[in-house]
Design a protein around this motif. Structure first.
Motif, PDB file in Angstrom:
ATOM      1  N   LEU A  12       0.833  -1.198   0.000  1.00 32.08           N
ATOM      2  CA  LEU A  12       0.000   0.000   0.000  1.00 32.08           C
ATOM      3  C   LEU A  12       0.865   1.244   0.000  1.00 32.08           C
ATOM      4  CD1 LEU A  12      -3.082   1.202   1.177  1.00 32.08           C
ATOM      5  CD2 LEU A  12      -1.303   2.026   2.686  1.00 32.08           C
ATOM      6  N   SER A  13       0.506   2.204  -0.837  1.00 32.71           N
ATOM      7  CA  SER A  13       1.192   3.487  -0.751  1.00 32.71           C
ATOM      8  C   SER A  13       0.269   4.604  -1.202  1.00 32.71           C
ATOM      9  CB  SER A  13       2.475   3.482  -1.572  1.00 32.71           C
ATOM     10  OG  SER A  13       3.312   4.539  -1.122  1.00 32.71           O
ATOM     11  N   ARG A  16       0.327  12.569  -1.858  1.00 36.80           N
ATOM     12  CA  ARG A  16      -0.532  13.731  -1.619  1.00 36.80           C
ATOM     13  C   ARG A  16      -0.738  14.532  -2.903  1.00 36.80           C
ATOM     14  NH1 ARG A  16       1.852  17.230   2.514  1.00 36.80           N
ATOM     15  NH2 ARG A  16       3.751  16.683   1.396  1.00 36.80           N
ATOM     16  N   PHE A  45      -3.182   5.036  -3.472  1.00 38.66           N
ATOM     17  CA  PHE A  45      -4.281   5.997  -3.308  1.00 38.66           C
ATOM     18  C   PHE A  45      -3.813   7.443  -3.243  1.00 38.66           C
ATOM     19  CE2 PHE A  45      -3.909   7.311   1.115  1.00 38.66           C
ATOM     20  CZ  PHE A  45      -3.003   6.381   1.603  1.00 38.66           C
ATOM     21  N   ALA A  47      -3.858  10.680  -1.333  1.00 39.13           N
ATOM     22  CA  ALA A  47      -4.022  11.012   0.091  1.00 39.13           C
ATOM     23  C   ALA A  47      -4.547  12.438   0.221  1.00 39.13           C
ATOM     24  CB  ALA A  47      -2.702  10.820   0.825  1.00 39.13           C
ATOM     25  N   TYR A 136      -1.288  13.625  11.616  1.00 46.03           N
ATOM     26  CA  TYR A 136      -0.902  13.209  10.260  1.00 46.03           C
ATOM     27  C   TYR A 136      -0.343  11.781  10.211  1.00 46.03           C
ATOM     28  CZ  TYR A 136       1.410  13.593   5.652  1.00 46.03           C
ATOM     29  OH  TYR A 136       1.838  13.381   4.361  1.00 46.03           O
ATOM     30  N   ILE A 144      -2.584   2.414   6.420  1.00 44.76           N
ATOM     31  CA  ILE A 144      -1.825   1.174   6.222  1.00 44.76           C
ATOM     32  C   ILE A 144      -2.546  -0.001   6.871  1.00 44.76           C
ATOM     33  CG2 ILE A 144       0.354   0.009   6.778  1.00 44.76           C
ATOM     34  CD1 ILE A 144       1.647   2.894   6.778  1.00 44.76           C
ATOM     35  N   VAL A 152       5.135  -1.224   2.681  1.00 46.32           N
ATOM     36  CA  VAL A 152       4.737   0.146   2.409  1.00 46.32           C
ATOM     37  C   VAL A 152       5.885   0.877   1.722  1.00 46.32           C
ATOM     38  CG1 VAL A 152       3.841   2.259   3.446  1.00 46.32           C
ATOM     39  CG2 VAL A 152       3.329   0.061   4.497  1.00 46.32           C
TER      40      VAL A 152
HETATM   41  N1  TRP Z   1       2.691  10.832   3.908  1.00 45.98           N
HETATM   42  C1  TRP Z   1       2.988  10.281   2.610  1.00 45.98           C
HETATM   43  C2  TRP Z   1       3.856  11.281   1.846  1.00 45.98           C
HETATM   44  O1  TRP Z   1       3.815  12.460   2.120  1.00 45.98           O
HETATM   45  C3  TRP Z   1       1.736   9.973   1.826  1.00 45.98           C
HETATM   46  C4  TRP Z   1       0.944   8.894   2.488  1.00 45.98           C
HETATM   47  C5  TRP Z   1      -0.223   9.035   3.149  1.00 45.98           C
HETATM   48  C6  TRP Z   1       1.293   7.509   2.557  1.00 45.98           C
HETATM   49  N2  TRP Z   1      -0.654   7.836   3.625  1.00 45.98           N
HETATM   50  C7  TRP Z   1       0.252   6.890   3.287  1.00 45.98           C
HETATM   51  C8  TRP Z   1       2.360   6.773   2.082  1.00 45.98           C
HETATM   52  C9  TRP Z   1       0.285   5.524   3.569  1.00 45.98           C
HETATM   53  C10 TRP Z   1       2.387   5.400   2.365  1.00 45.98           C
HETATM   54  C11 TRP Z   1       1.346   4.784   3.107  1.00 45.98           C
HETATM   55  O2  TRP Z   1       4.559  10.879   0.945  1.00 45.98           O
END
Ligand code: TRP
Ligand code: SF4
Length: 406
Positions: A12-13, A16, A45, A47, A136, A144, A152
């Motif tokens: 999963l990844s 934004r 997805f 985000a 956040y 996740i 991830v």
């Molecule tokens: N925070 C991640 C970024 O800025 C994006 C993200 C949100 C993410 N939820 C996630 C990445 C879950 C991996 C899994 O790149």
């Protein structure tokens, strides 16, 4: 301590949606995703809630970027046949799990995540002293864990978030994986595997628990994965029983470090929107040409007749990515003896970038002209994601003693 064997792990990844994607994303994240989608069950997805934590004052860019971003993924070769593509805010289970995890997450864990203070420092113009921004990384944990993802893919800056996710999962399992009569239930579950497998499981469990035999743990986990006739609950019990804990409801994920993109920006620094040095995946050939033509070179080459040193030239970094050995030799020779001008030297890179972008631009164009197809891909991805997310929430609600959906 991961509880799902590698080959069955879900990947999963998220990304934004805060602007158009560029070649830095392509050579780092996107190529990696394209490789992963062939090997694992992948969920990727947008985000958008995460984007809102920093762009809440002007969320329009989020809406504008969301579809464009999915189009860029598709254009780069992410395939809806292999990966589920969806939008975070369309799967409300992420938010529900975030809320439930917030009940058990000590404030200090969030305050200590390095990105919390770092980002507040770096984005001084924004007021990030909000509840949402503190949460956040926990929202990311929910992203996740709601899919029980095993791996991830993230950049270095996000590894701490996956670490937090592991701690939260461990705490969750510790608090809610206990159930009355756990050992008896686990023993009963073992016998449901049939005599031969039951004995194998017992032997492997003993080898792991008494001798710390890691390989025995791996084999036992694979054995559990392959069992068709035990329930999900029994499987969780047996994963936990194997490791000497309670039920493992939310397995701990691993960070899969994305190889850093070698793609430099037009000024030789890392390619990044904030440095204004990008070539976007949608850039047309004229703009690519113009941007690369005006790119700085070795400052020692003031005149055409001054020799230069490719090591001091950002264009050389691009030759290292795009050019054959022959061309690279031609660059070295031509630069150090001043037999080539910089304009000539840049041409093979210009040609290569335009050629690389051609199929990406073509594919993007097809999707731009067919918004219905993009919408269908996203709708399908959201539905598939929700199916998995709902199942997890059913379990989570149950162990947290919340009322069950009928
Ligand atoms: N925070 C991640 C970024 O800025 C994006 C993200 C949100 C993410 N939820 C996630 C990445 C879950 C991996 C899994 O790149
Ligand atoms: Fe850079 Fe090529 Fe010019 Fe040398 S000839 S300074 S490598 S662009």
């Amino acid at each position: 301590m991961s509880s799902v064997p590698v080959q069955h792990q879900r990947v999963l990844s998220g990304m934004r949606p805060t602007g158009l994607l560029h070649l830095g994303h392509y050579h780092g994240v996107l190529k990696n995703w394209v490789n992963l989608q062939n090997e694992y069950e992948c969920f990727f997805f947008v985000a958008d809630w995460h984007a809102l934590t920093t762009h809440y004052e002007d969320p329009r860019i989020i809406a504008e970027s969301t579809y464009d971003m999915v189009i860029d993924w598709l254009a780069a070769g992410v395939s809806p046949g292999s990966a589920k593509l969806f939008i975070q805010s369309r799967v409300p289970e992420h938010a529900e799990l975030h809320l439930l995890l917030s009940m058990i997450t000590p404030l200090g864990w969030l305050e200590r995540v390095p990105t919390y203070k770092d980002q507040q420092e770096q984005l001084k113009e924004k007021d990030l002293a909000t509840y949402g921004f503190l949460g956040y990384p926990l929202l990311q944990s929910a992203d996740i864990l709601v899919y029980k993802a095993g791996q991830v893919p993230v950049g270095e800056d996000q590894v701490a978030h996956v670490e937090l996710t592991r701690e939260v999962a461990r705490r969750f399992n510790h608090l809610y994986g206990k159930e009355p009569g756990f050992e008896d239930k686990a023993e009963a579950a073992i016998s449901k595997m049939g005599k031969k497998n039951a004995k194998l499981y017992q032997d492997l469990r003993k080898r792991y628990q008494q001798e710390g035999d890691q390989q025995a743990l791996d084999v036992a986990q694979a054995l559990l994965e392959s069992q068709q006739n035990i329930s999900l609950g029994d499987r969780e019990r047996l994963f936990g029983y194997l490791e000497g804990t309670g039920k493992i409801i939310l397995p701990e994920p691993q960070a899969l470090l994305t190889p850093a993109s070698k793609m430099p920006g037009l000024d030789g620094q890392k390619m990044s929107k904030s440095y204004n040095n990008t070539i976007s995946l949608r850039e047309d050939p004229d703009d690519v040409t113009r941007k690369l033509r005006t790119m700085p070179t070795d400052p020692a080459r003031v005149r055409r007749t001054d020799p230069g040193d490719p090591q001091k030239c950002p264009v050389w970094q691009l030759h290292k990515i795009y050019s054959s050995e022959d061309i690279q030799a031609w660059v070295q020779q031509g630069c150090t003896t001043a037999s080539n001008g910089c304009v000539d030297c840049k041409q093979p890179v210009i040609d290569a970038v335009i050629a690389e972008l051609k199929p990406i631009r073509d594919r993007a164009k097809e999707y731009i002209n067919d918004p219905g197809a993009v919408k269908a891909i996203i709708d399908e991805g959201c539905e598939a994601a929700r199916d998995v997310a709902r199942d997890t929430l059913d379990e989570v609600r149950k162990v947290m003693c919340l009322s069950q959906r009928q």
